[in-house]
Design a protein around this motif. Sequence first.
Motif, short mmCIF file in Angstrom:
data_model
loop_
_atom_site.label_atom_id
_atom_site.label_comp_id
_atom_site.label_asym_id
_atom_site.label_seq_id
_atom_site.Cartn_x
_atom_site.Cartn_y
_atom_site.Cartn_z
N LEU A 196 0.83 -1.21 0.00
CA LEU A 196 0.00 0.00 0.00
C LEU A 196 0.86 1.26 0.00
CD1 LEU A 196 -2.81 -1.09 2.47
CD2 LEU A 196 -2.95 -0.91 -0.02
N ASP A 197 1.98 1.22 0.72
CA ASP A 197 2.88 2.37 0.70
C ASP A 197 3.38 2.64 -0.71
OD1 ASP A 197 2.61 2.74 3.41
OD2 ASP A 197 4.50 1.76 3.94
N LEU A 198 3.70 1.56 -1.45
CA LEU A 198 4.15 1.73 -2.82
C LEU A 198 3.05 2.33 -3.70
CD1 LEU A 198 6.23 1.37 -5.07
CD2 LEU A 198 5.46 -1.02 -5.29
N THR A 199 1.81 1.86 -3.53
CA THR A 199 0.73 2.40 -4.36
C THR A 199 0.53 3.89 -4.13
OG1 THR A 199 -1.06 1.95 -2.74
CG2 THR A 199 -0.46 0.17 -4.26
N ARG A 200 0.89 4.37 -2.94
CA ARG A 200 0.74 5.80 -2.65
C ARG A 200 1.84 6.64 -3.29
NH1 ARG A 200 -0.12 3.39 2.76
NH2 ARG A 200 -2.39 3.23 3.07
N GLN A 201 2.93 5.99 -3.68
CA GLN A 201 4.06 6.71 -4.25
C GLN A 201 4.00 6.83 -5.77
OE1 GLN A 201 6.32 8.24 -2.25
NE2 GLN A 201 4.97 7.49 -0.61
N VAL A 202 3.24 5.94 -6.42
CA VAL A 202 3.28 5.88 -7.88
C VAL A 202 2.19 6.75 -8.48
CG1 VAL A 202 4.31 3.59 -7.86
CG2 VAL A 202 1.81 3.81 -7.95
N TRP A 203 2.33 6.95 -9.78
CA TRP A 203 1.36 7.77 -10.52
C TRP A 203 0.04 7.04 -10.72
CZ3 TRP A 203 0.48 6.69 -16.05
CH2 TRP A 203 -0.46 7.56 -16.62
N ARG A 204 0.13 5.72 -10.96
CA ARG A 204 -1.07 4.99 -11.36
C ARG A 204 -0.95 3.53 -10.95
NH1 ARG A 204 -3.34 2.96 -16.77
NH2 ARG A 204 -5.51 3.64 -16.79
N THR A 205 -2.07 2.93 -10.55
CA THR A 205 -2.11 1.49 -10.25
C THR A 205 -3.26 0.85 -11.02
OG1 THR A 205 -3.55 1.75 -8.33
CG2 THR A 205 -1.17 1.80 -7.94
N ARG A 206 -3.01 -0.37 -11.49
CA ARG A 206 -4.06 -1.14 -12.16
C ARG A 206 -3.83 -2.62 -11.88
NH1 ARG A 206 -6.29 2.91 -12.36
NH2 ARG A 206 -7.45 3.91 -14.06
N ALA A 207 -4.91 -3.35 -11.61
CA ALA A 207 -4.81 -4.78 -11.33
C ALA A 207 -5.15 -5.57 -12.61
CB ALA A 207 -5.74 -5.17 -10.19
N TYR A 208 -4.23 -5.57 -13.56
CA TYR A 208 -4.47 -6.32 -14.80
C TYR A 208 -4.39 -7.83 -14.55
CZ TYR A 208 -3.51 -1.79 -17.00
OH TYR A 208 -3.54 -0.47 -17.36
N GLY A 209 -3.41 -8.26 -13.80
CA GLY A 209 -3.34 -9.65 -13.38
C GLY A 209 -2.63 -10.60 -14.31
N ASP A 210 -2.12 -11.69 -13.71
CA ASP A 210 -1.53 -12.83 -14.40
C ASP A 210 -0.35 -12.39 -15.29
OD1 ASP A 210 -3.35 -14.80 -13.27
OD2 ASP A 210 -4.89 -13.81 -14.47
N PHE A 211 -0.26 -12.92 -16.49
CA PHE A 211 0.89 -12.67 -17.38
C PHE A 211 0.96 -11.25 -17.89
CE2 PHE A 211 -2.75 -13.32 -19.98
CZ PHE A 211 -2.57 -12.45 -21.05
#
Length: 266
Positions: free
Chosen positions: A180-195
Amino acid sequence: MPDYLDDLRLAHVLADAADATTMDRFKALDLKVETKPDMTPVSEADKAAEELIRGQLQRARPRDAILGEEYGLEGSGPRRWVIDPIDGTKNYVRGVPVWATLIALMEAAEGGYQPVVGLVSAPALGRRWWAAKGHGAFTGRSLTSATRMHVSGVNGLADASFAYSSLSGWEEQGRLDGFLDLTRQVWRTRAYGDFWPYMMVAEGSVDICAEPELSLWDMAATAIVVTEAGGSFTGLDGRPGPHSGNAAASNGLLHDEMLGYLGGRR
């Protein structure tokens, strides 16, 4: 040094056959699905695709060993094909098109078997990615219709896109706070998943991705595609390659920072 191009061509032939099998049963109303002892699903298409690939490998490369998710290890020797017939089975059985057949060739080396060929084929997306050691990473519909890939040049977390699969595994391993700390530092998060996140890292459309729990067949093919595209692929412990039971992939510029958040249990 071997050029592995014959093995790469064979991987494409194997993927073509697997794609035909998996697409034939994708969204089938009578698709048979079972639950394995580890409580993950397996469909008749997973089994059929792996059986098909194994059969072709036994004819084309009879001296090589084969390790697959559904039927384990067969054979021994310095060369080992590693197969995940459908990476993303939960998506497959629900009709979500984000799934792929993963095919890798690994060779015995110092520190254990290392991937030298990798191919990821996602026929429901109409996408395929591949790499061979020393030859770079490519995407396209065939060997003759391909574009070379390279990771991004993003060098700050504040500008980075971070992809992942789910939250539950991070919590189970006591790594959720760092995640969660990392998600707060980045510009964008997405859970695309798998490969898919690993292929996006290789293409340069995502900058970092990670998963807390994986098997070798989940990582062998994606690892060499990422590294041949100029990126870094390690475990959360920083060990290079697909041997740590988890994965972190990046454009290389952000790898140490990512591991600083994800590597420890908090």
